[in-house]
Design a protein around this motif. Structure first.
Motif, mmCIF file in Angstrom:
data_model
loop_
_atom_site.group_PDB
_atom_site.id
_atom_site.type_symbol
_atom_site.label_atom_id
_atom_site.label_comp_id
_atom_site.label_asym_id
_atom_site.label_seq_id
_atom_site.Cartn_x
_atom_site.Cartn_y
_atom_site.Cartn_z
ATOM 1 N N CYS A 133 0.927 -1.205 -0.068
ATOM 2 C CA CYS A 133 -0.334 0.135 0.108
ATOM 3 C C CYS A 133 1.260 1.324 -0.236
ATOM 4 N N VAL A 190 -7.061 2.500 5.935
ATOM 5 C CA VAL A 190 -6.123 1.088 5.016
ATOM 6 C C VAL A 190 -6.752 0.070 5.441
ATOM 7 N N ALA A 193 -1.643 -4.446 5.965
ATOM 8 C CA ALA A 193 -1.098 -4.189 4.591
ATOM 9 C C ALA A 193 0.422 -3.520 5.473
#
Length: 203
Positions: free
Chosen positions: A85, A106, A116
């Motif tokens: 990410c 996220v 992530a």
């Protein structure tokens, strides 16, 4: 602005306390605070730590005062994949801010059991939402990004002991070439790290 420290409590004892205090002290000084180390130690000594099992103690504080604490039984997260990410420009998490809304946002977009793994704007890998990352190279040595989002206490300990080495420019290509990927933090020491294979990383 408030901050947190997350400590491993096991058998009535706090692990790595000196390194947590050092990070807290650095945070307080950087923000012009007055919170003293002896105040923190007095507060911690007043907490009745469980004498059995593994617990996570979260201390919430401002540069001037301790606000609260929470101690809960530790539950290890099941992580089967990492998702690369990119971070937005100028994003920083140098200090352990209590506001983790960006990380939560996220993480909410990812499937269960996928974590992530953030990329800096120049493409270098850095941290996950809650751990530092180690790469096991083909020769068995362990390296970690030289520029993490947050310099974790377990990461600092392993570097001090000569068990892990910082490397300046680790990229997704290095992930693909390494032997294994290990996720560590204060609750996940090296011997209990989450271990993933390179093919468990999503581009």
């Amino acid at each position: 602005m408030s901050f947190i420290e997350t400590l491993r409590s096991e058998g009535g004892r706090l692990h790595g306390l000196d390194r947590h205090l050092a990070r807290l002290r650095e945070t307080v000084l950087a923000h012009g605070g007055t919170l003293r180390e002896d105040e923190v130690l007095r507060y911690l000594s007043s907490i009745p730590l469980p004498t059995e099992g593994l617990h996570r103690l979260t201390l919430t504080y401002t540069p001037g005062a301790i606000l609260s604490h929470q101690i809960i039984p530790y539950q290890r997260r099941a992580i089967h994949h990492l998702q690369l990410c990119p971070l937005p420009p100028r994003f920083t998490y140098r200090y352990k801010y209590a506001d983790r809304s960006y990380f939560l946002k996220v993480q909410s977009t990812l499937p269960p059991e996928t974590e992530a793994l953030f990329l800096l704007p120049d493409g270098r890998i850095t941290d996950t939402t809650f751990t530092n990352i180690l790469l096991e190279l083909e020769d068995g040595s362990l390296v970690t990004p030289a520029y993490p989002l947050l310099k974790g206490t377990q990461r600092a300990f392993l570097i001090e002991q000569g068990l892990v080495y910082e490397q300046d420019h680790l990229t997704p290509q290095d992930l693909a070439r390494c032997r294994s990927i290990r996720l560590i933090n204060a609750m996940l020491p090296l011997e209990e790290a989450i271990i993933l294979a390179p093919d468990q990383v999503y581009p």
